[in-house]
Design a protein around this motif. Structure first.
Motif, mmCIF file in Angstrom:
data_model
loop_
_atom_site.group_PDB
_atom_site.id
_atom_site.type_symbol
_atom_site.label_atom_id
_atom_site.label_comp_id
_atom_site.label_asym_id
_atom_site.label_seq_id
_atom_site.Cartn_x
_atom_site.Cartn_y
_atom_site.Cartn_z
ATOM 1 N N THR A 79 0.839 -1.202 0.000
ATOM 2 C CA THR A 79 0.000 0.000 0.000
ATOM 3 C C THR A 79 0.871 1.247 0.000
ATOM 4 O OG1 THR A 79 -1.645 -1.240 1.273
ATOM 5 C CG2 THR A 79 -1.935 1.136 1.140
ATOM 6 N N GLY A 80 1.970 1.201 0.765
ATOM 7 C CA GLY A 80 2.888 2.331 0.784
ATOM 8 C C GLY A 80 3.550 2.575 -0.560
ATOM 9 N N LEU A 81 3.730 1.520 -1.354
ATOM 10 C CA LEU A 81 4.337 1.668 -2.677
ATOM 11 C C LEU A 81 3.471 2.497 -3.618
ATOM 12 C CD1 LEU A 81 5.932 -1.815 -3.498
ATOM 13 C CD2 LEU A 81 7.114 0.359 -3.149
ATOM 14 N N VAL A 82 2.174 2.598 -3.329
ATOM 15 C CA VAL A 82 1.306 3.449 -4.147
ATOM 16 C C VAL A 82 1.857 4.873 -4.163
ATOM 17 C CG1 VAL A 82 -0.998 4.463 -4.334
ATOM 18 C CG2 VAL A 82 -0.743 2.051 -3.764
ATOM 19 N N GLY A 83 2.273 5.344 -2.994
ATOM 20 C CA GLY A 83 2.833 6.690 -2.914
ATOM 21 C C GLY A 83 4.134 6.818 -3.670
ATOM 22 N N LEU A 84 4.973 5.792 -3.596
ATOM 23 C CA LEU A 84 6.257 5.849 -4.281
ATOM 24 C C LEU A 84 6.075 5.850 -5.796
ATOM 25 C CD1 LEU A 84 9.285 5.935 -3.683
ATOM 26 C CD2 LEU A 84 9.318 3.441 -3.903
ATOM 27 N N CYS A 85 5.054 5.142 -6.285
ATOM 28 C CA CYS A 85 4.817 5.085 -7.733
ATOM 29 C C CYS A 85 4.478 6.458 -8.313
ATOM 30 C CB CYS A 85 3.684 4.109 -8.033
ATOM 31 S SG CYS A 85 4.146 2.380 -7.858
ATOM 32 N N SER A 86 3.844 7.306 -7.540
ATOM 33 C CA SER A 86 3.510 8.643 -8.042
ATOM 34 C C SER A 86 4.591 9.672 -7.717
ATOM 35 C CB SER A 86 2.176 9.106 -7.466
ATOM 36 O OG SER A 86 2.245 9.198 -6.065
ATOM 37 N N ALA A 109 -0.661 5.960 4.496
ATOM 38 C CA ALA A 109 -0.587 4.588 3.983
ATOM 39 C C ALA A 109 -0.974 3.560 5.038
ATOM 40 C CB ALA A 109 0.817 4.305 3.464
ATOM 41 N N LEU A 110 -0.955 3.955 6.302
ATOM 42 C CA LEU A 110 -1.286 3.022 7.379
ATOM 43 C C LEU A 110 -2.778 2.958 7.663
ATOM 44 C CD1 LEU A 110 1.488 3.980 9.983
ATOM 45 C CD2 LEU A 110 1.631 2.386 8.056
ATOM 46 N N SER A 147 6.268 5.530 6.058
ATOM 47 C CA SER A 147 5.410 4.999 7.116
ATOM 48 C C SER A 147 5.057 3.540 6.868
ATOM 49 C CB SER A 147 4.135 5.837 7.243
ATOM 50 O OG SER A 147 3.388 5.835 6.038
ATOM 51 N N GLY A 148 4.804 3.179 5.590
ATOM 52 C CA GLY A 148 4.504 1.789 5.288
ATOM 53 C C GLY A 148 5.672 0.871 5.566
#
Length: 428
Positions: free
Chosen positions: A70-77, A259-260, A384-385
């Motif tokens: 789920t935290g990787l969603v942020g990294l992808c953008s 993300a949490l 955070s993830g």
């Protein structure tokens, strides 16, 4: 018995003036039709985009059961936001900003339609979600500097503080209504319902951009890489402005456990998608409240100190939120307090930036601002993830909030002149 109003029943002297002074100023909306259309369009599309953000997080977590994924969603953008934020700002200083905003909004609508299609078809592919999020980040970063740098051209300079507060209301209206509505729709009809609403919601922004006149920069600027570097050099030469950016970056990277929320909703409160929507919306409720009652801000002159105090309040609220196991309403209250502090910081930071930036530099500074404001939370999602995966969601939230406070104290120690920044005698 006399029917005359009792003195005790009469409104207290000055109460009306106090309320008018405390509430946000609506003058830009009343007097500027172009600004009114842009504000309304952005408000509607912001609601849709926040519904999509909740839907993507819920869908990824449902497919993987992993906070890291789920935290990787942020990294992808994050990478598209950084690249296109910087170059989008440079482009906005060389082309018609209206057309750039129109292209970006149309691109975001197409990506939302793609997300709706993959949900309706039941593809269940996390890679598709990651790719769509990356495209969203690119289109957002490309068009946002153009839209933001239009504002000083749409309203008189005397109305800029009021317009900044109204823009904050618009953003947080989306952050408040979007997640709550998204949580309800996702729980009832699935993720595809949020994506479809988001696709339709972009009609408001596209219409507003279509109606605008040409928005070319007032003076010519060089194109390409040199323009990006000029913006970075300009920021480097403005120590107070630079410090305001760093303070916000600390808050977003260390103090935003977004993300949490899917994991916290289950492990802290025994909730579901509706609880996730409430958690995402709570900071926006506080931010919206802070913006609605922002009239007092114009009477504060120590903008640097106000930024650092606000970011400190944000970090402390997030740290305490990490300790609210079993107490949902206390957690929501602390997230709302954090959101209110963030709004105060944002209004002061925006005002400082507009004072420092000439028109031909606004696009590039807005691009850098997008990297911090939009890219910072994505990096925060990854941070955070990852910490939660290595430890627990509690440790991640508490340590992130305390790290934010430590970073603010370090900035105050290294840049004491920022604490003395006075809006009556600005020294960017």
């Amino acid at each position: 018995m006399s029917l005359s109003p009792s003195p005790d029943a009469a409104p207290a002297p000055g109460r009306g003036r106090f309320l008018r002074g405390a509430l946000a100023d609506l003058t830009p909306l009343r007097e500027n039709a172009d600004y009114r259309r842009v504000w309304f369009g952005q408000s509607v599309s912001s609601i849709g985009q926040q519904m999509t953000a909740v839907a993507v997080a819920v869908q990824v977590y449902a497919l993987t059961g992993s906070t890291f994924a789920t935290g990787l969603v942020g990294l992808c953008s994050l990478v598209p936001l950084i690249v296109f934020g910087l170059y989008g700002g440079a482009i906005a200083d060389t082309v018609d900003r209206r057309k750039l905003g129109l292209i970006g909004s149309a691109g975001l609508a197409v990506v939302s339609a793609i997300l709706a299609a993959q949900a309706l078809l039941g593809l269940g592919q996390v890679a598709v979600l990651y790719a769509a999020v990356a495209l969203q980040g690119g289109f957002f970063a490309l068009s946002s500097p153009a839209r933001s740098s239009m504002i000083p051209r749409l309203v008189p300079s005397a109305q800029l503080p009021a317009a900044n507060a109204l823009n904050t209301i618009s953003m947080n209206l989306g952050l408040t209504v979007g997640p709550m509505l998204g949580g309800v729709l996702i729980g009832a009809y699935g993720s595809q319902s949020a994506y479809l609403v988001d696709t339709v919601a972009f009609a408001g922004t596209i219409y507003a951009m279509w109606r605008l006149p040409s928005m070319r920069p007032e003076t010519g600027t060089r194109k390409g890489r040199a323009s990006v570097l000029d913006g970075l050099r300009f920021l480097r030469e403005q120590p107070n402005l630079r410090t305001s950016f760093l303070a916000d970056l600390a808050a977003m990277v260390f103090g935003l456990p977004r993300a949490l929320f899917p994991a916290i909703a289950v492990s802290f409160y025994g909730g579901d998608a509706r609880t996730v929507g409430l958690l995402v919306a709570a900071p926006a409720v506080g931010a919206l409240t802070g913006a609605l009652f922002s009239g007092w801000i114009s009477r504060v002159h120590r903008h640097g100190a106000a930024v650092l105090v606000s970011v400190t309040a944000w970090g402390l609220s997030i740290a305490l939120f990490g300790l609210t196991h079993g107490h949902l309403w206390l957690g929501l209250l602390l997230l709302a307090a954090a959101g209110c502090a963030d709004t105060v910081s944002m209004i002061f930071r925006n005002t400082m930036m507009q004072v420092a930036a000439p028109d031909e530099m606004r696009g590039r500074l807005q691009g850098i601002f997008i990297v911090v404001v939009a890219g910072g939370p994505r990096l925060g999602d990854f941070e955070s993830g990852t910490v939660a995966a290595l430890t627990t969601p509690t440790v991640s939230a508490v340590s992130g909030g305390l790290a934010c406070v430590a970073a603010v104290l370090l900035l105050a120690a290294r840049r004491p002149a920022f604490l003395r920044y006075d809006a009556r005698h600005p020294t960017p």
